[in-house]
Design an enzyme around this catalytic site. Sequence first.
Site, PDB file in Angstrom:
ATOM      1  N   ARG A  99      11.249  -1.011   0.933  1.00  0.00           N
ATOM      2  CA  ARG A  99      10.975  -2.440   1.155  1.00  0.00           C
ATOM      3  C   ARG A  99      12.014  -3.265   0.401  1.00  0.00           C
ATOM      4  NH1 ARG A  99       5.479  -2.154   2.774  1.00  0.00           N
ATOM      5  NH2 ARG A  99       5.788  -3.859   4.210  1.00  0.00           N
TER       6      ARG A  99
ATOM      7  N   GLN B  97      15.107  -4.751   5.746  1.00  0.00           N
ATOM      8  CA  GLN B  97      14.069  -5.531   6.421  1.00  0.00           C
ATOM      9  C   GLN B  97      14.063  -5.325   7.942  1.00  0.00           C
ATOM     10  OE1 GLN B  97      14.312  -9.603   5.120  1.00  0.00           O
ATOM     11  NE2 GLN B  97      13.065  -9.198   3.313  1.00  0.00           N
TER      12      GLN B  97
ATOM     13  N   ASP C  43      12.186  -2.157   8.883  1.00  0.00           N
ATOM     14  CA  ASP C  43      10.872  -1.999   8.245  1.00  0.00           C
ATOM     15  C   ASP C  43       9.741  -2.136   9.275  1.00  0.00           C
ATOM     16  OD1 ASP C  43       8.614  -2.200   6.713  1.00  0.00           O
ATOM     17  OD2 ASP C  43       9.400  -3.715   5.345  1.00  0.00           O
TER      18      ASP C  43
ATOM     19  N   SER D 146       6.328  -3.587   8.141  1.00  0.00           N
ATOM     20  CA  SER D 146       6.248  -5.048   8.155  1.00  0.00           C
ATOM     21  C   SER D 146       6.109  -5.598   9.573  1.00  0.00           C
ATOM     22  CB  SER D 146       7.483  -5.668   7.503  1.00  0.00           C
ATOM     23  OG  SER D 146       7.433  -5.475   6.116  1.00  0.00           O
TER      24      SER D 146
ATOM     25  N   TYR E 148       3.883  -3.183  -4.925  1.00  0.00           N
ATOM     26  CA  TYR E 148       2.567  -2.908  -4.375  1.00  0.00           C
ATOM     27  C   TYR E 148       1.493  -3.147  -5.444  1.00  0.00           C
ATOM     28  CZ  TYR E 148       4.789  -0.644  -0.390  1.00  0.00           C
ATOM     29  OH  TYR E 148       5.519  -0.386   0.739  1.00  0.00           O
TER      30      TYR E 148
HETATM   31  P1  NAD Z   1      -0.056  -3.528   1.572  1.00  0.00           P
HETATM   32  O1  NAD Z   1      -0.331  -3.317   3.039  1.00  0.00           O
HETATM   33  O2  NAD Z   1       0.236  -2.351   0.720  1.00  0.00           O
HETATM   34  O3  NAD Z   1      -1.298  -4.321   0.927  1.00  0.00           O
HETATM   35  C1  NAD Z   1      -1.725  -5.563   1.467  1.00  0.00           C
HETATM   36  C2  NAD Z   1      -2.066  -6.497   0.327  1.00  0.00           C
HETATM   37  O4  NAD Z   1      -3.273  -6.069  -0.285  1.00  0.00           O
HETATM   38  C3  NAD Z   1      -1.031  -6.551  -0.778  1.00  0.00           C
HETATM   39  O5  NAD Z   1      -0.583  -7.883  -0.908  1.00  0.00           O
HETATM   40  C4  NAD Z   1      -1.782  -6.070  -2.011  1.00  0.00           C
HETATM   41  O6  NAD Z   1      -1.382  -6.730  -3.198  1.00  0.00           O
HETATM   42  C5  NAD Z   1      -3.205  -6.419  -1.651  1.00  0.00           C
HETATM   43  N1  NAD Z   1      -4.254  -5.720  -2.421  1.00  0.00           N
HETATM   44  C6  NAD Z   1      -4.299  -4.432  -2.828  1.00  0.00           C
HETATM   45  N2  NAD Z   1      -5.424  -4.193  -3.535  1.00  0.00           N
HETATM   46  C7  NAD Z   1      -6.116  -5.359  -3.552  1.00  0.00           C
HETATM   47  C8  NAD Z   1      -7.358  -5.767  -4.113  1.00  0.00           C
HETATM   48  N3  NAD Z   1      -8.134  -4.915  -4.773  1.00  0.00           N
HETATM   49  N4  NAD Z   1      -7.732  -7.058  -3.951  1.00  0.00           N
HETATM   50  C9  NAD Z   1      -6.961  -7.941  -3.261  1.00  0.00           C
HETATM   51  N5  NAD Z   1      -5.778  -7.616  -2.703  1.00  0.00           N
HETATM   52  C10 NAD Z   1      -5.365  -6.342  -2.855  1.00  0.00           C
HETATM   53  O7  NAD Z   1       1.093  -4.608   1.387  1.00  0.00           O
HETATM   54  P2  NAD Z   1       2.389  -4.879   2.276  1.00  0.00           P
HETATM   55  O8  NAD Z   1       2.099  -5.946   3.235  1.00  0.00           O
HETATM   56  O9  NAD Z   1       2.896  -3.583   2.789  1.00  0.00           O
HETATM   57  O10 NAD Z   1       3.368  -5.457   1.167  1.00  0.00           O
HETATM   58  C11 NAD Z   1       3.543  -4.758  -0.056  1.00  0.00           C
HETATM   59  C12 NAD Z   1       4.669  -5.337  -0.873  1.00  0.00           C
HETATM   60  O11 NAD Z   1       5.923  -5.104  -0.267  1.00  0.00           O
HETATM   61  C13 NAD Z   1       4.590  -6.835  -1.063  1.00  0.00           C
HETATM   62  O12 NAD Z   1       5.003  -7.087  -2.383  1.00  0.00           O
HETATM   63  C14 NAD Z   1       5.589  -7.381  -0.106  1.00  0.00           C
HETATM   64  O13 NAD Z   1       6.082  -8.638  -0.482  1.00  0.00           O
HETATM   65  C15 NAD Z   1       6.648  -6.328  -0.234  1.00  0.00           C
HETATM   66  N6  NAD Z   1       7.542  -6.304   0.911  1.00  0.00           N
HETATM   67  C16 NAD Z   1       8.890  -6.436   0.693  1.00  0.00           C
HETATM   68  C17 NAD Z   1       9.751  -6.392   1.773  1.00  0.00           C
HETATM   69  C18 NAD Z   1      11.228  -6.529   1.573  1.00  0.00           C
HETATM   70  O14 NAD Z   1      11.682  -7.093   0.614  1.00  0.00           O
HETATM   71  N7  NAD Z   1      12.015  -5.972   2.472  1.00  0.00           N
HETATM   72  C19 NAD Z   1       9.271  -6.204   3.051  1.00  0.00           C
HETATM   73  C20 NAD Z   1       7.906  -6.074   3.225  1.00  0.00           C
HETATM   74  C21 NAD Z   1       7.050  -6.108   2.153  1.00  0.00           C
END
Ligand code: NAD
Length: 375
Positions: free
Chosen positions: A122, A127, A130, A133, A226
């Site tokens: 990530r 991006q 990904d 996403s 995460y």
């Molecule tokens: P995910 O599917 O792993 O989780 C979804 C959300 O659930 C997350 O925001 C997480 O913090 C939240 N969560 C977990 N446990 C929880 C709880 N007990 N209560 C409330 N919320 C809870 O997340 P994702 O959408 O795959 O994204 C994960 C990370 O990756 C994020 O920081 C996102 O910004 C980052 N990301 C970065 C890039 C990039 O830079 N290329 C691309 C995509 C995602």
Amino acid sequence: MPVKIAVLKETRANERRVAMVPAVADKLAKLGCEIHMQAGAGIASRIPDEAFKKITTAANPQGLVSDADIVVSVQPPAADVVNAMKEGSILLSFVYAHKEPELTKLLRDKRITTLAMELVPRITRAQAMDALSSQAALAGYYGALLGATSIARMMPMTTFATGSIRPGTILVMGVGVAGLSAIATARRIGAKVEGYDVRPEVKEQVESLGAKFIDTGVDARGEGGYARELTQEEKDKIAAVVTKHIQAADIIITTAAIPGRPSPKLISKAQVDGMKNGAVIIDLAADGGGNCEYTQPGQSVQVGQVTINAPLNVPSLLAEHASELYAKNQYNLIELFVKDGAINIDWTDEVLAKSALTHGGEIKNEAAKKAVEGA
Ligand code: NAD
């Protein structure tokens, strides 16, 4: 010799997507690839074979993959298909090794180079590759609309000749990619929106979409951006704050996930029992077991006057766009190692190295290795 790419027809339940769309097939041809597709692979995404130009189709997946240099799919192929693959060939697919230990061992032993879509790092440069996403963004959108059409109320504040109705309230719990997309959609349909996450850095993103962030004072940032699992004390502290928001919402959309772990339970039975009559929870974390204690993955259940709907494989419900975005994600990955009709994987490239699940007879990803081969 052109690089031969085999496109599989998906066979798993609830899977309507396909890993190739006509525009991507055309771009791959320009990279020096020849596309062979299983007949009817795109049908469930409403893409007939005739929409593809300059590809050949075959009915039998084993025959199709037997001379392919690269095999692409959405879900991991069946063992008999992997067995038919050429040693040293490349697979691009979602795998989730901890759920597929036997298949992962087979990929290792067949010396397949597996680039697992869930392992694409990530990072900013990746991006466009990904798929987690791209698919999560579609799921969030769908979840908000499913919620809005599941209750007997309108979402936007509207004025009628007889007077005004107040906007509906949508609470989004877990504000990663899917959650942000759900918030954006909920705002577009005029709802009053709240967002909650254990990573406090999402506050700004929630607010930039015009929603309110619920601050519980608990910071559960884990590795790599995460979330981590919470202690009981942290859970109690959160429950004290979020219960009143849960019980004031018309619609709750949950998306919380912790990589490699079952979905955390964010909404207890007691909290549901105190929810508004007619309220609905759309649990988008159902594939990992769900975020609500009442969730039955794949089902919609009624508890008193509250509905908890937990559809599985939500991106697949938007198969046409999900396939288009997924195929583009895979194209961007393939472009890193196919040049002028030849394959050359540069393992010093962080994106390729981190995406590798198996290569050269080994499981390359440490967490997967531990899950499949033991400590
Ligand atoms: P995910 O599917 O792993 O989780 C979804 C959300 O659930 C997350 O925001 C997480 O913090 C939240 N969560 C977990 N446990 C929880 C709880 N007990 N209560 C409330 N919320 C809870 O997340 P994702 O959408 O795959 O994204 C994960 C990370 O990756 C994020 O920081 C996102 O910004 C980052 N990301 C970065 C890039 C990039 O830079 N290329 C691309 C995509 C995602």
